[in-house]
Design a protein around this motif. Structure first.
Motif, PDB file in Angstrom:
ATOM      1  N   LYS A  10      -6.664   0.771  -8.849  1.00  0.00           N
ATOM      2  CA  LYS A  10      -6.668   1.021  -7.149  1.00  0.00           C
ATOM      3  C   LYS A  10      -5.304   0.630  -6.542  1.00  0.00           C
ATOM      4  CE  LYS A  10     -11.733   0.867  -7.071  1.00  0.00           C
ATOM      5  NZ  LYS A  10     -13.037   0.372  -6.122  1.00  0.00           N
ATOM      6  N   ALA A  11      -4.946   1.334  -5.478  1.00  0.00           N
ATOM      7  CA  ALA A  11      -3.803   1.047  -4.865  1.00  0.00           C
ATOM      8  C   ALA A  11      -3.998   2.158  -3.452  1.00  0.00           C
ATOM      9  CB  ALA A  11      -2.545   1.582  -5.390  1.00  0.00           C
ATOM     10  N   PHE A  14      -6.746   4.677  -3.014  1.00  0.00           N
ATOM     11  CA  PHE A  14      -6.934   5.600  -3.989  1.00  0.00           C
ATOM     12  C   PHE A  14      -7.412   5.061  -5.366  1.00  0.00           C
ATOM     13  CE2 PHE A  14      -4.235   7.347  -0.715  1.00  0.00           C
ATOM     14  CZ  PHE A  14      -4.620   8.565  -0.546  1.00  0.00           C
ATOM     15  N   THR A  15      -8.007   5.636  -6.284  1.00  0.00           N
ATOM     16  CA  THR A  15      -8.305   5.285  -7.394  1.00  0.00           C
ATOM     17  C   THR A  15      -7.789   6.190  -8.396  1.00  0.00           C
ATOM     18  OG1 THR A  15     -10.425   4.475  -6.562  1.00  0.00           O
ATOM     19  CG2 THR A  15     -10.247   4.797  -9.027  1.00  0.00           C
ATOM     20  N   LEU A  16      -6.689   5.680  -9.464  1.00  0.00           N
ATOM     21  CA  LEU A  16      -6.402   6.149 -10.600  1.00  0.00           C
ATOM     22  C   LEU A  16      -6.984   5.850 -11.526  1.00  0.00           C
ATOM     23  CD1 LEU A  16      -3.958   7.884 -11.458  1.00  0.00           C
ATOM     24  CD2 LEU A  16      -2.637   5.682 -12.047  1.00  0.00           C
ATOM     25  N   LYS A  40       2.451   1.374 -17.700  1.00  0.00           N
ATOM     26  CA  LYS A  40       2.918   1.559 -16.341  1.00  0.00           C
ATOM     27  C   LYS A  40       1.804   2.075 -15.209  1.00  0.00           C
ATOM     28  CE  LYS A  40       7.041   1.571 -17.927  1.00  0.00           C
ATOM     29  NZ  LYS A  40       8.189   0.499 -17.229  1.00  0.00           N
ATOM     30  N   LYS A  41       0.549   2.201 -15.677  1.00  0.00           N
ATOM     31  CA  LYS A  41      -0.419   2.550 -14.843  1.00  0.00           C
ATOM     32  C   LYS A  41      -0.370   2.125 -13.660  1.00  0.00           C
ATOM     33  CE  LYS A  41      -5.558   3.305 -14.778  1.00  0.00           C
ATOM     34  NZ  LYS A  41      -6.849   3.240 -15.326  1.00  0.00           N
ATOM     35  N   PRO A  42      -0.458   0.665 -13.437  1.00  0.00           N
ATOM     36  CA  PRO A  42      -0.331   0.129 -12.023  1.00  0.00           C
ATOM     37  C   PRO A  42       0.784   0.665 -11.113  1.00  0.00           C
ATOM     38  CG  PRO A  42      -0.805  -1.575 -13.689  1.00  0.00           C
ATOM     39  CD  PRO A  42      -0.433  -0.274 -14.552  1.00  0.00           C
ATOM     40  N   LEU A  43       1.993   0.582 -11.664  1.00  0.00           N
ATOM     41  CA  LEU A  43       3.157   1.184 -11.154  1.00  0.00           C
ATOM     42  C   LEU A  43       2.976   2.396 -10.652  1.00  0.00           C
ATOM     43  CD1 LEU A  43       6.200   0.696 -10.263  1.00  0.00           C
ATOM     44  CD2 LEU A  43       6.707   1.664 -12.701  1.00  0.00           C
ATOM     45  N   ALA A  46       0.563   2.710  -7.525  1.00  0.00           N
ATOM     46  CA  ALA A  46       0.960   2.232  -6.546  1.00  0.00           C
ATOM     47  C   ALA A  46       2.084   3.145  -5.976  1.00  0.00           C
ATOM     48  CB  ALA A  46       1.765   0.812  -6.581  1.00  0.00           C
ATOM     49  N   ARG A  47       3.037   3.686  -6.659  1.00  0.00           N
ATOM     50  CA  ARG A  47       3.834   4.643  -6.032  1.00  0.00           C
ATOM     51  C   ARG A  47       3.390   5.785  -5.605  1.00  0.00           C
ATOM     52  NH1 ARG A  47       9.331   3.798  -9.671  1.00  0.00           N
ATOM     53  NH2 ARG A  47       9.894   1.445  -9.246  1.00  0.00           N
ATOM     54  N   LEU A  48       2.024   6.363  -6.453  1.00  0.00           N
ATOM     55  CA  LEU A  48       1.761   7.839  -6.010  1.00  0.00           C
ATOM     56  C   LEU A  48       0.779   7.514  -4.951  1.00  0.00           C
ATOM     57  CD1 LEU A  48       1.420   9.794  -9.340  1.00  0.00           C
ATOM     58  CD2 LEU A  48       3.204   9.533  -7.951  1.00  0.00           C
ATOM     59  N   ALA A  49       0.227   6.585  -5.070  1.00  0.00           N
ATOM     60  CA  ALA A  49      -0.718   6.603  -3.736  1.00  0.00           C
ATOM     61  C   ALA A  49      -0.003   6.547  -2.422  1.00  0.00           C
ATOM     62  CB  ALA A  49      -1.328   4.992  -3.959  1.00  0.00           C
ATOM     63  N   ARG A  50       1.037   6.074  -2.239  1.00  0.00           N
ATOM     64  CA  ARG A  50       1.811   6.204  -1.056  1.00  0.00           C
ATOM     65  C   ARG A  50       2.320   7.742  -0.863  1.00  0.00           C
ATOM     66  NH1 ARG A  50       4.365   1.320  -3.105  1.00  0.00           N
ATOM     67  NH2 ARG A  50       5.989   2.631  -3.893  1.00  0.00           N
TER      68      ARG A  50
END
Length: 288
Positions: A10-11, A14-16, A40-43, A46-50
């Motif tokens: 989550k970021a 949003f939930t990935l 790389k999932k957390p990165l 975070a980047r795509l949530a923005r």
């Protein structure tokens, strides 16, 4: 204490899910050659949530649909920029430029002065500092270079950074990285702050994806592709090394990143010539 589900990241609200991440990873691999492990999932989240919030997209599934929809080229470029890091500067990894100055350029300048064709390729040129660094060195060694058939090609998969390279405008702190002996060209900056025409005119810039067939007919005397292959898996790296090897003239040089190594079939035709530096030897080399 609430435990986070192992299949979600989550970021920014949003939930990935693992399924979403795998779909994005497969898309990036297919279109850009990028290899992304689950670490790389957390990165990515975070980047795509923005990006999702900025575009008013509700979830990652809708974002993936947008990437595969009509007129998606711009959003694909945005995704690429989010998944990669453009770290570059003038005269980065200076040992490569010293090798060019001492071991490569003297013969290439002689060739050009005799009427020969000389081509150097900066593959993965990012914001343009690498090809313009080469242009400064060459002009310093050969003041009449603009009258010779001596050109530098700069390409990158990301059209945004290619636009920056084409603009050729750099802040003072980046210009300060240039050694004093080359800054003598920079007082001639254009009124709008661009690098001088004498430097810019040596460089042709364009968008190019290294995992697709190269469109060039002629071959290169030297290729720089530094810190690009780190985004590829081994199989993709080896295909790219082969493509570079085939694009070099016999005796041509290939410069790669400090954490990259030549491997695969191309290594049979590339001889080690220094730190992450190789020479094309069609009869076979000793790259390692």
């Amino acid at each position: 204490m609430n435990a986070r589900s192992p299949i979600e990241s989550k970021a920014d609200g949003f939930t990935l899910t693992d399924q979403d991440f795998e779909a994005i990873a497969q898309f990036a691999y297919k279109h850009f050659g990028l290899a992304m492990s689950s670490s790389k999932k957390p990165l990515v989240s975070a980047r795509l949530a923005r990006r999702l919030r900025k575009q008013n997209v509700l979830n990652f599934k809708d974002y993936l649909a947008r990437l595969n929809g009509p007129n998606s080229d711009k959003e694909r470029s945005n995704l690429l920029s989010l998944l990669t890091t453009n770290v570059t500067q003038f005269f980065r990894e200076p040992h490569h430029f010293e090798t060019m100055r001492k071991d490569v350029l003297p013969d290439l300048i002689k060739k050009a002065r005799k009427g020969g064709r000389v081509r150097i390729w900066s593959a993965g040129c990012s914001n343009g500092q690498e090809p313009y660094t080469l242009a400064m060195i060459i002009q310093d060694m050969c003041p009449e270079v603009n009258r010779l058939d001596f050109k530098i090609l700069g390409t990158d998969i990301d059209p945004v950074v290619v636009q920056t390279a084409t603009a050729a405008k750099y802040p003072a702190d980046e210009i300060a990285q240039i050694p004093a002996e080359y800054r003598k060209y920079l007082p001639k900056l254009d009124a709008d702050g661009r690098l001088p025409e004498s430097i810019r005119s040596m460089v042709t810039l364009g968008v190019l994806n290294l995992i697709e067939p190269f469109p060039f007919k002629g071959k290169f005397d030297a290729i720089f592709c530094r810190n690009v292959a780190i985004y590829f898996d081994t199989a993709t790296q080896q295909k790219v090394w082969q493509a570079f090897q085939r694009s070099l003239v016999p005796g041509g040089y290939l410069f790669i990143g400090h954490s990259e190594r030549m491997s695969g079939p191309a290594a049979q035709h590339m001889k080690t010539a220094g730190i992450t530096t190789y020479i094309h030897t069609p009869s076979g080399g000793d790259a390692r």
